[in-house]
Design an enzyme around this catalytic site. Structure first.
Site, PDB file in Angstrom:
ATOM      1  N   ILE A   1       0.822  -1.206   0.000  1.00 53.81           N
ATOM      2  CA  ILE A   1       0.000   0.000   0.000  1.00 53.81           C
ATOM      3  C   ILE A   1       0.857   1.257   0.000  1.00 53.81           C
ATOM      4  O   ILE A   1       0.506   2.268  -0.610  1.00 53.81           O
ATOM      5  CB  ILE A   1      -0.992  -0.003   1.191  1.00 53.81           C
ATOM      6  CG1 ILE A   1      -2.036   1.089   1.028  1.00 53.81           C
ATOM      7  CG2 ILE A   1      -0.266   0.154   2.526  1.00 53.81           C
ATOM      8  CD1 ILE A   1      -2.972   0.870  -0.138  1.00 53.81           C
TER       9      ILE A   1
ATOM     10  N   LYS B   1      -6.219   2.753   7.114  1.00 56.11           N
ATOM     11  CA  LYS B   1      -7.469   2.103   7.507  1.00 56.11           C
ATOM     12  C   LYS B   1      -7.267   0.598   7.621  1.00 56.11           C
ATOM     13  O   LYS B   1      -6.445   0.028   6.889  1.00 56.11           O
ATOM     14  CB  LYS B   1      -8.596   2.455   6.533  1.00 56.11           C
ATOM     15  CG  LYS B   1      -8.374   1.927   5.104  1.00 56.11           C
ATOM     16  CD  LYS B   1      -8.834   0.496   4.961  1.00 56.11           C
ATOM     17  CE  LYS B   1      -8.376  -0.114   3.670  1.00 56.11           C
ATOM     18  NZ  LYS B   1      -8.613  -1.572   3.606  1.00 56.11           N
TER      19      LYS B   1
ATOM     20  N   ASP C   1     -11.426  -5.994   5.331  1.00 57.20           N
ATOM     21  CA  ASP C   1     -10.354  -5.052   5.027  1.00 57.20           C
ATOM     22  C   ASP C   1     -10.726  -4.201   3.814  1.00 57.20           C
ATOM     23  O   ASP C   1     -10.631  -2.977   3.877  1.00 57.20           O
ATOM     24  CB  ASP C   1      -9.030  -5.781   4.811  1.00 57.20           C
ATOM     25  CG  ASP C   1      -7.875  -4.821   4.603  1.00 57.20           C
ATOM     26  OD1 ASP C   1      -7.348  -4.297   5.605  1.00 57.20           O
ATOM     27  OD2 ASP C   1      -7.508  -4.578   3.434  1.00 57.20           O
TER      28      ASP C   1
END
Length: 308
Positions: A14, A90, A168
């Protein structure tokens, strides 16, 4: 604006795919160093852990924590105690109580804490929220299906407690609907499919309602092959709204209103810089609360073992 000196905690997929390109677009944002025991970036000072990074670089004013969920609380707490502003990927924590503890600590330390729900920065989300304001929602359909092998290759942590499994990505959809719908909504039924060799679900179907009885249905699935699906459809008393492609495209009664390239993380970092400059925090736990309710309320059904 003076230099915004940033440290990255975690240098996984990410970060490479989203955080680094976004950071490069923010004026005066300088990536000072990274902390990750398993990976590093070329030409950027790297350290085995957050404490070592902060010891070596006192000029760091803010950190972005992009590690697996179960690690974030201890890392965020350390950064806050050192007086650093913190961005949390997140979901912002493995549990609600962890996040609430961090909110209190950030306030005590006088620093900014940001729960980075990146999907809220998708191009169509703000206009969707504006259009829905004042309208009567009748039905919502959420379809969020993606291939875990593409988006989380080799990431076994996602199947462990705190990893959240299909939630997720599913929490991205929940982060959008909790901000665009004009009223809060509540879980009424949940079905979770958990592989026999995992501890978190690979698929889920959720049913919610709002105070006026609107039906809100969500289907999340990590086993999708072919085209990935990230769609939200909202029927109201004054027409139908559709957010597709994760919020990149907005249609109202089949008229195309927004169709733009993804730029969520640039918006996310701009907001983080603004929060720090104004001395504010932004930590909304509503999406995480919906997931916690699903785990609490949901019926679990075993499914075939999953091999990534």
């Amino acid at each position: 604006m003076s230099d915004f000196n940033l440290g990255l905690v975690g240098v996984g997929k990410i970060v490479r795919d989203q955080h680094l390109p976004a950071i490069a677009t923010i004026p005066n944002c300088r990536l000072v160093a990274t902390a990750d025991p398993h990976a590093m970036l070329p030409d950027v000072p790297s350290y085995q852990d957050l404490g070592a990074m902060l010891d070596a670089h006192p000029e760091i004013t803010a950190v972005a924590i992009c590690t697996p969920t179960h690690l974030r609380y201890s890392q965020a707490r350390l950064a806050l105690l050192r007086g650093k502003h913190v961005l949390l990927e997140k979901p912002p924590g493995a549990t609600l109580s962890e996040v609430e503890s961090l909110i209190s600590l950030a306030a005590e330390q006088g620093v900014s804490l940001f729960a980075a729900w990146h999907s809220r920065f998708a191009p169509g989300v703000a206009k969707a929220k504006q259009w829905l304001s004042g309208r009567q929602v009748q039905r919502v359909e959420i379809e969020w299906k993606e291939d875990v092998r593409v988006w989380h290759p080799g990431q076994a942590w996602i199947w462990q407690p705190g990893g959240m499994g299909v939630f997720d990505p599913g929490i991205n959809a929940l982060s959008i609907v909790t901000t665009i719908l004009p009223q809060a909504f509540f879980l009424r039924q949940a079905q979770l499919w958990v592989p026999t060799n995992c501890q978190t679900p690979i698929a889920a179907e959720l049913s919610f309602t709002d105070p006026d009885g609107a039906e809100i249905e969500a289907v999340f699935d990590f086993r999708q092959t072919g085209p990935q699906i990230w769609d939200i459809h909202v029927d109201t008393d004054k027409g139908r709204l559709s957010l597709t492609l994760g919020g990149r495209r907005l249609l109202i009664d089949d008229e195309l209103i927004v169709d733009e390239e993804e730029r969520e993380y640039a918006g996310l970092y701009n907001h983080f810089v603004e929060l720090v400059a104004s001395g504010r925090s932004d930590v909304d736990v509503a999406p995480l609360r919906q997931v916690a309710d699903a785990f609490l309320y949901g019926h679990r059904e075993a499914t075939d073992a999953f091999v990534e």
